[in-house]
Design a protein around this motif. Structure first.
Motif, PDB file in Angstrom:
ATOM      1  N   ARG A  22       0.065 -51.520   8.398  1.00  0.00           N
ATOM      2  CA  ARG A  22       1.868 -51.509   8.477  1.00  0.00           C
ATOM      3  C   ARG A  22       2.544 -50.666   7.325  1.00  0.00           C
ATOM      4  NH1 ARG A  22       2.141 -57.620  10.375  1.00  0.00           N
ATOM      5  NH2 ARG A  22       1.429 -57.573  12.631  1.00  0.00           N
ATOM      6  N   ASP A  68      -7.999 -56.629  10.834  1.00  0.00           N
ATOM      7  CA  ASP A  68      -7.506 -57.564  11.661  1.00  0.00           C
ATOM      8  C   ASP A  68      -6.539 -57.088  12.695  1.00  0.00           C
ATOM      9  OD1 ASP A  68      -5.247 -57.128  10.239  1.00  0.00           O
ATOM     10  OD2 ASP A  68      -4.520 -59.000   9.689  1.00  0.00           O
ATOM     11  N   HIS A  69      -5.894 -57.722  13.519  1.00  0.00           N
ATOM     12  CA  HIS A  69      -4.993 -56.960  14.434  1.00  0.00           C
ATOM     13  C   HIS A  69      -3.962 -56.131  14.033  1.00  0.00           C
ATOM     14  CE1 HIS A  69      -3.379 -60.841  13.003  1.00  0.00           C
ATOM     15  NE2 HIS A  69      -1.808 -60.084  13.534  1.00  0.00           N
ATOM     16  N   ALA A  70      -3.547 -56.347  13.005  1.00  0.00           N
ATOM     17  CA  ALA A  70      -2.453 -55.505  12.119  1.00  0.00           C
ATOM     18  C   ALA A  70      -3.057 -54.293  11.520  1.00  0.00           C
ATOM     19  CB  ALA A  70      -1.698 -56.153  11.087  1.00  0.00           C
ATOM     20  N   CYS A 129      -5.772 -54.599   7.107  1.00  0.00           N
ATOM     21  CA  CYS A 129      -4.780 -55.586   7.636  1.00  0.00           C
ATOM     22  C   CYS A 129      -3.282 -55.085   7.473  1.00  0.00           C
ATOM     23  CB  CYS A 129      -4.897 -56.936   6.896  1.00  0.00           C
ATOM     24  SG  CYS A 129      -4.316 -57.029   5.488  1.00  0.00           S
ATOM     25  N   GLY A 130      -2.457 -55.874   7.759  1.00  0.00           N
ATOM     26  CA  GLY A 130      -1.061 -55.254   7.866  1.00  0.00           C
ATOM     27  C   GLY A 130      -0.456 -54.635   6.401  1.00  0.00           C
ATOM     28  N   THR A 131      -0.977 -55.392   5.345  1.00  0.00           N
ATOM     29  CA  THR A 131      -0.592 -54.856   4.025  1.00  0.00           C
ATOM     30  C   THR A 131      -1.820 -54.507   3.358  1.00  0.00           C
ATOM     31  OG1 THR A 131      -0.695 -57.219   3.168  1.00  0.00           O
ATOM     32  CG2 THR A 131       1.329 -56.432   3.792  1.00  0.00           C
ATOM     33  N   ILE A 191      -3.372 -56.696   1.654  1.00  0.00           N
ATOM     34  CA  ILE A 191      -3.391 -57.624   0.776  1.00  0.00           C
ATOM     35  C   ILE A 191      -4.385 -59.022   0.953  1.00  0.00           C
ATOM     36  CG2 ILE A 191      -2.132 -59.499  -0.619  1.00  0.00           C
ATOM     37  CD1 ILE A 191       0.384 -57.622  -0.381  1.00  0.00           C
ATOM     38  N   GLY A 192      -3.985 -59.187   2.200  1.00  0.00           N
ATOM     39  CA  GLY A 192      -5.055 -60.554   2.626  1.00  0.00           C
ATOM     40  C   GLY A 192      -6.649 -60.028   2.487  1.00  0.00           C
ATOM     41  N   TYR A 209      -7.509 -62.656   8.969  1.00  0.00           N
ATOM     42  CA  TYR A 209      -8.334 -61.581   7.913  1.00  0.00           C
ATOM     43  C   TYR A 209      -9.585 -62.010   7.389  1.00  0.00           C
ATOM     44  CZ  TYR A 209      -4.977 -63.324   4.624  1.00  0.00           C
ATOM     45  OH  TYR A 209      -4.242 -64.401   3.797  1.00  0.00           O
TER      46      TYR A 209
HETATM   47  C1  RB5 Z   1      -0.822 -60.168   9.845  1.00  0.00           C
HETATM   48  O1  RB5 Z   1       0.310 -60.461  10.521  1.00  0.00           O
HETATM   49  C2  RB5 Z   1      -0.760 -60.007   8.288  1.00  0.00           C
HETATM   50  O2  RB5 Z   1      -0.213 -61.082   7.857  1.00  0.00           O
HETATM   51  C3  RB5 Z   1      -1.963 -59.587   7.899  1.00  0.00           C
HETATM   52  O3  RB5 Z   1      -2.520 -58.342   8.413  1.00  0.00           O
HETATM   53  C4  RB5 Z   1      -1.919 -59.104   6.393  1.00  0.00           C
HETATM   54  O4  RB5 Z   1      -0.789 -58.070   6.219  1.00  0.00           O
HETATM   55  C5  RB5 Z   1      -2.182 -60.166   5.422  1.00  0.00           C
HETATM   56  O5  RB5 Z   1      -2.240 -59.814   4.134  1.00  0.00           O
END
Ligand code: RB5
Length: 367
Positions: free
Chosen positions: A110, A8-10, A66-68, A70-71, A43
């Protein structure tokens, strides 16, 4: 390797670095998006296509960011056949291959720097599954998936239901018939009882009609069976063990019989006896065979009743192997399959494992 990657973007920025690494290592990479860190995307919209592409075998592995992470891992692990490991270090990445046979790696864009992410990816791709004791565990996950994930419908073909009737009473009785110490008498009684209990599920869709009765208090509307005709057709000989248990609940059902033996040369089932109710095309047919092993005789029995004109057919067994379910599904996709248990696999002799041995021998004491 053929690798599907998505973020995703993150996770976008780290995805680009990981993609470059994969290309430099000589892998084939297909990018499922996204293509910008600025535009927000959800995501699951990336995770699920990647997971489906890996689970279907189109790609050897998948990497999701993704950011973490996790998603992505939550969403991807909803797909049957996708085994996604969220990793933050090399040790976890190696263990996820050695022990869990993970086919998708999830990373947090991230959380991880480029260097550690590349170390994780390199270690993950170069580590093999160790099998052995871990195989039992991964198979157990696959077993759960097969029991609980509905099959994808085949376009244009009505898809029958596959139902594991796993009511606690049935599970308890199945546990006893699996036990090799269970006597012939007890085995026979339990097979009838399980077959009887399964009737609640196999006949769940019988049509009802409204009528009126006088209770001691008032006249009221009640529902009764609308006279649907049923027939049970045991496959000789083990199927006989289920008949009485079913007839106790549906005493007006007719009974047909099918006898099949396996040709020693071709190993194909051959019909040696077939006597069915004359009005078979008007009846809902329940073919009975306690063990759905290779699916060869069940498919042949279904072929036979179809040739005689049967239209609505269900297969009722006590223990099924995934191989048998797949074969019946392939040859007769519209047939409903009911079983009290779905076991792991067939052994080299065609016996269901763990199974219960030869149901005919255990019913009739012929071993
Ligand atoms: C997007 O802001 C963030 O929520 C997503 O990338 C991810 O970390 C979700 O699990």
């Amino acid at each position: 390797m053929n690798i599907a990657i998505g973020a995703d973007h993150a996770g976008f920025t780290l995805k680009e670095s990981v993609k470059n690494l994969l290309l430099s290592l000589g892998h084939h990479v297909d990018d499922f998006g996204t293509d910008s860190a600025e535009r927000s995307v959800d995501y699951p919209d990336i995770a699920i296509p990647v997971a489906e592409a890996v689970a279907s075998g189109t790609y050897d592995r998948g990497i999701l960011l993704c950011g973490t992470g996790i998603g992505m891992s939550i969403a991807a692990n909803k797909v049957k056949g996708a085994y996604t490991a969220l990793c933050h270090g090399v040790f976890e990445a190696q263990a996820s291959r050695k022990h869990n046979n993970a086919n998708i790696l999830a990373l947090g864009g991230r959380i991880l720097g480029e260097e550690i992410a590349c170390q994780i990816v390199t270690a993950w791709l170069s580590t093999s599954f160790e099998g052995e004791r871990h195989l039992r565990r991964t198979r157990s996950i696959q077993h759960y998936e097969r029991r609980n994930t509905p099959e994808h419908p085949v376009p244009g073909v009505e898809t029958g239901r596959f139902i594991v009737v796993d009511h606690p009473l049935i599970q308890h009785k199945v546990a006893i018939i699996r036990d090799k110490r269970t006597s012939v008498k007890e085995f026979r009684e339990l097979v009838q009882e399980i077959a009887g209990l399964m009737v609640y599920e196999t006949t769940r869709d019988l049509p009802l009609e409204e009528t009126c009765v006088e209770t001691p208090l008032e006249r009221t509307v009640v529902k009764t069976l609308s006279g649907k005709k049923l027939a049970v057709v045991p496959v000789l000989r083990a199927g006989l063990g289920m008949v009485d248990g079913i007839l106790r609940l549906v005493p007006n059902a007719k009974v047909g019989h099918i006898g099949l033996y396996r040709d020693p040369e071709t190993l194909e089932p051959v019909e040696y006896y077939c006597k069915l109710p004359g009005d078979i095309q008007e009846r809902d047919i329940y073919i009975l065979d306690p063990m759905l092993a290779t699916g060869g005789s069940a498919s042949a029995a279904i072929d036979l009743v179809k040739r005689k004109g049967a239209r609505k057919i269900s297969l009722v067994c006590l223990i099924a192997a995934p191989e048998g379910v797949a074969k019946v599904r392939e040859r007769h996709p519209e047939v409903d399959i009911f079983t009290a248990a779905l076991d792991k696999h067939l052994n080299d002799h065609g016996y269901i494992v763990p199974g219960l041995g030869d149901a005919g021998d255990r019913l009739f004491g012929t071993k």
